[in-house]
Design a protein around this motif. Structure first.
Motif, PDB file in Angstrom:
ATOM      1  N   LEU A  46     -49.177  95.963 -15.187  1.00  0.00           N
ATOM      2  CA  LEU A  46     -48.201  96.374 -14.183  1.00  0.00           C
ATOM      3  C   LEU A  46     -46.763  96.291 -14.699  1.00  0.00           C
ATOM      4  N   LEU A  47     -46.468  95.306 -15.528  1.00  0.00           N
ATOM      5  CA  LEU A  47     -45.114  95.163 -16.059  1.00  0.00           C
ATOM      6  C   LEU A  47     -44.701  96.357 -16.919  1.00  0.00           C
ATOM      7  N   TYR A  48     -45.646  96.931 -17.670  1.00  0.00           N
ATOM      8  CA  TYR A  48     -45.340  98.119 -18.469  1.00  0.00           C
ATOM      9  C   TYR A  48     -44.923  99.274 -17.569  1.00  0.00           C
ATOM     10  N   LEU A  49     -45.653  99.451 -16.479  1.00  0.00           N
ATOM     11  CA  LEU A  49     -45.341 100.550 -15.566  1.00  0.00           C
ATOM     12  C   LEU A  49     -43.968 100.360 -14.923  1.00  0.00           C
ATOM     13  N   LEU A  50     -43.698  99.126 -14.501  1.00  0.00           N
ATOM     14  CA  LEU A  50     -42.404  98.835 -13.878  1.00  0.00           C
ATOM     15  C   LEU A  50     -41.263  98.987 -14.880  1.00  0.00           C
ATOM     16  N   LYS A  51     -41.484  98.584 -16.111  1.00  0.00           N
ATOM     17  CA  LYS A  51     -40.457  98.714 -17.155  1.00  0.00           C
ATOM     18  C   LYS A  51     -40.147 100.191 -17.424  1.00  0.00           C
ATOM     19  N   ALA A  52     -41.181 101.024 -17.392  1.00  0.00           N
ATOM     20  CA  ALA A  52     -40.970 102.463 -17.595  1.00  0.00           C
ATOM     21  C   ALA A  52     -40.044 103.026 -16.520  1.00  0.00           C
ATOM     22  N   VAL A  53     -40.284 102.629 -15.294  1.00  0.00           N
ATOM     23  CA  VAL A  53     -39.450 103.096 -14.183  1.00  0.00           C
ATOM     24  C   VAL A  53     -38.045 102.513 -14.292  1.00  0.00           C
ATOM     25  N   GLU A  54     -37.967 101.237 -14.626  1.00  0.00           N
ATOM     26  CA  GLU A  54     -36.673 100.565 -14.748  1.00  0.00           C
ATOM     27  C   GLU A  54     -35.797 101.212 -15.816  1.00  0.00           C
ATOM     28  N   THR A  55     -36.415 101.710 -16.871  1.00  0.00           N
ATOM     29  CA  THR A  55     -35.646 102.308 -17.964  1.00  0.00           C
ATOM     30  C   THR A  55     -35.417 103.807 -17.782  1.00  0.00           C
ATOM     31  N   GLY A  56     -35.742 104.328 -16.591  1.00  0.00           N
ATOM     32  CA  GLY A  56     -35.344 105.693 -16.272  1.00  0.00           C
ATOM     33  C   GLY A  56     -36.426 106.741 -16.163  1.00  0.00           C
ATOM     34  N   SER A  57     -37.683 106.374 -16.243  1.00  0.00           N
ATOM     35  CA  SER A  57     -38.742 107.380 -16.095  1.00  0.00           C
ATOM     36  C   SER A  57     -38.835 107.836 -14.644  1.00  0.00           C
ATOM     37  N   ASP A  58     -38.978 109.137 -14.479  1.00  0.00           N
ATOM     38  CA  ASP A  58     -39.179 109.704 -13.148  1.00  0.00           C
ATOM     39  C   ASP A  58     -40.643 109.632 -12.746  1.00  0.00           C
ATOM     40  N   GLY A  59     -41.517 109.578 -13.737  1.00  0.00           N
ATOM     41  CA  GLY A  59     -42.940 109.527 -13.467  1.00  0.00           C
ATOM     42  C   GLY A  59     -43.681 108.782 -14.565  1.00  0.00           C
ATOM     43  N   VAL A  60     -44.891 108.355 -14.238  1.00  0.00           N
ATOM     44  CA  VAL A  60     -45.737 107.615 -15.174  1.00  0.00           C
ATOM     45  C   VAL A  60     -47.123 108.247 -15.151  1.00  0.00           C
ATOM     46  N   LEU A  61     -47.661 108.496 -16.331  1.00  0.00           N
ATOM     47  CA  LEU A  61     -48.999 109.051 -16.466  1.00  0.00           C
ATOM     48  C   LEU A  61     -49.795 108.143 -17.394  1.00  0.00           C
ATOM     49  N   LEU A  62     -50.952 107.700 -16.936  1.00  0.00           N
ATOM     50  CA  LEU A  62     -51.827 106.825 -17.717  1.00  0.00           C
ATOM     51  C   LEU A  62     -53.101 107.587 -18.032  1.00  0.00           C
ATOM     52  N   ILE A  63     -53.410 107.699 -19.331  1.00  0.00           N
ATOM     53  CA  ILE A  63     -54.603 108.422 -19.772  1.00  0.00           C
ATOM     54  C   ILE A  63     -55.577 107.427 -20.379  1.00  0.00           C
ATOM     55  N   SER A  64     -56.796 107.478 -19.892  1.00  0.00           N
ATOM     56  CA  SER A  64     -57.808 106.509 -20.270  1.00  0.00           C
ATOM     57  C   SER A  64     -59.062 107.221 -20.767  1.00  0.00           C
ATOM     58  N   MET A 101     -49.650 108.889 -12.048  1.00  0.00           N
ATOM     59  CA  MET A 101     -50.971 109.515 -12.101  1.00  0.00           C
ATOM     60  C   MET A 101     -51.853 108.845 -13.144  1.00  0.00           C
ATOM     61  N   TYR A 102     -53.143 108.943 -12.889  1.00  0.00           N
ATOM     62  CA  TYR A 102     -54.159 108.421 -13.794  1.00  0.00           C
ATOM     63  C   TYR A 102     -55.111 109.555 -14.145  1.00  0.00           C
ATOM     64  N   ILE A 103     -55.423 109.699 -15.418  1.00  0.00           N
ATOM     65  CA  ILE A 103     -56.401 110.694 -15.857  1.00  0.00           C
ATOM     66  C   ILE A 103     -57.372 109.998 -16.794  1.00  0.00           C
ATOM     67  N   ASP A 104     -58.674 110.128 -16.497  1.00  0.00           N
ATOM     68  CA  ASP A 104     -59.643 109.665 -17.480  1.00  0.00           C
ATOM     69  C   ASP A 104     -60.232 110.900 -18.158  1.00  0.00           C
ATOM     70  N   GLN A 105     -60.608 110.723 -19.386  1.00  0.00           N
ATOM     71  CA  GLN A 105     -61.035 111.843 -20.213  1.00  0.00           C
ATOM     72  C   GLN A 105     -62.464 112.252 -19.906  1.00  0.00           C
ATOM     73  N   GLU A 106     -62.600 113.221 -19.039  1.00  0.00           N
ATOM     74  CA  GLU A 106     -63.905 113.809 -18.753  1.00  0.00           C
ATOM     75  C   GLU A 106     -64.196 114.846 -19.837  1.00  0.00           C
ATOM     76  N   ASP A 107     -65.363 115.406 -19.780  1.00  0.00           N
ATOM     77  CA  ASP A 107     -65.706 116.466 -20.725  1.00  0.00           C
ATOM     78  C   ASP A 107     -64.845 117.688 -20.426  1.00  0.00           C
ATOM     79  N   GLY A 108     -64.617 118.498 -21.428  1.00  0.00           N
ATOM     80  CA  GLY A 108     -63.806 119.689 -21.238  1.00  0.00           C
ATOM     81  C   GLY A 108     -62.509 119.593 -22.027  1.00  0.00           C
ATOM     82  N   ASN A 109     -61.597 120.471 -21.715  1.00  0.00           N
ATOM     83  CA  ASN A 109     -60.347 120.549 -22.457  1.00  0.00           C
ATOM     84  C   ASN A 109     -59.349 119.531 -21.910  1.00  0.00           C
ATOM     85  N   LYS A 110     -59.281 118.384 -22.550  1.00  0.00           N
ATOM     86  CA  LYS A 110     -58.413 117.314 -22.061  1.00  0.00           C
ATOM     87  C   LYS A 110     -56.937 117.655 -22.179  1.00  0.00           C
ATOM     88  N   ILE A 111     -56.570 118.422 -23.176  1.00  0.00           N
ATOM     89  CA  ILE A 111     -55.158 118.784 -23.343  1.00  0.00           C
ATOM     90  C   ILE A 111     -54.683 119.612 -22.152  1.00  0.00           C
TER      91      ILE A 111
END
Length: 132
Positions: A46-64, A101-111
């Motif tokens: 959680l601290l990583y996400l908050l730090k991203a926002v604190e340092t100016g990110s408008d959005g956060v995307l986590l890919i798993s 947002m959160y995205i997990d890598q399902e089959d298909g074109n992940k890009i």
């Protein structure tokens, strides 16, 4: 309105390679993407996400990794749970749910899936900027 949109992209080193991140960044124009590579998405707390926002990110995307295919067993589940807590907390300070947002890598074109998610996030930012 003229300000560049900034997104922090946290990703598992097993889910995406550096060259794939480069392709993603080249397909998304007018967006500053901060790439934060982690050995495992479950290591994003959680601290990583908050730090991203604190340092100016408008959005956060986590890919798993795809659930069940994670090298670290249940780390993708832990990452999803961390992000849920992050969304709840960030919404309390004014972020909208679509900003994280959160995205997990399902089959298909992940890009294409990731590029589409980033474009969706950017579109919601632009609508909000027009409302201001």
């Amino acid at each position: 309105k003229n300000q560049s949109i900034r997104i922090s992209l946290f990703y598992c080193s097993n889910a995406l390679q550096e060259d794939e991140i480069g392709v993603i960044c080249s397909k998304v124009k007018d967006v500053q993407i901060s790439r934060i590579r982690r050995p495992c998405s479950g290591k994003v707390n959680l601290l990583y996400l908050l730090k991203a926002v604190e340092t100016g990110s408008d959005g956060v995307l986590l890919i798993s990794c795809k659930p069940g295919n994670c090298i670290c067993q249940h780390a993708s589940y832990r990452a999803r749970k961390t992000l849920k807590c992050g969304v709840d907390l960030l919404c309390e300070i004014g972020f909208r749910p679509g900003h994280v947002m959160y995205i997990d890598q399902e089959d298909g074109n992940k890009i294409d899936t990731i590029v589409s998610a980033i474009k969706q996030m950017v579109k919601s930012f632009r609508i909000e900027f027009q409302e201001l």
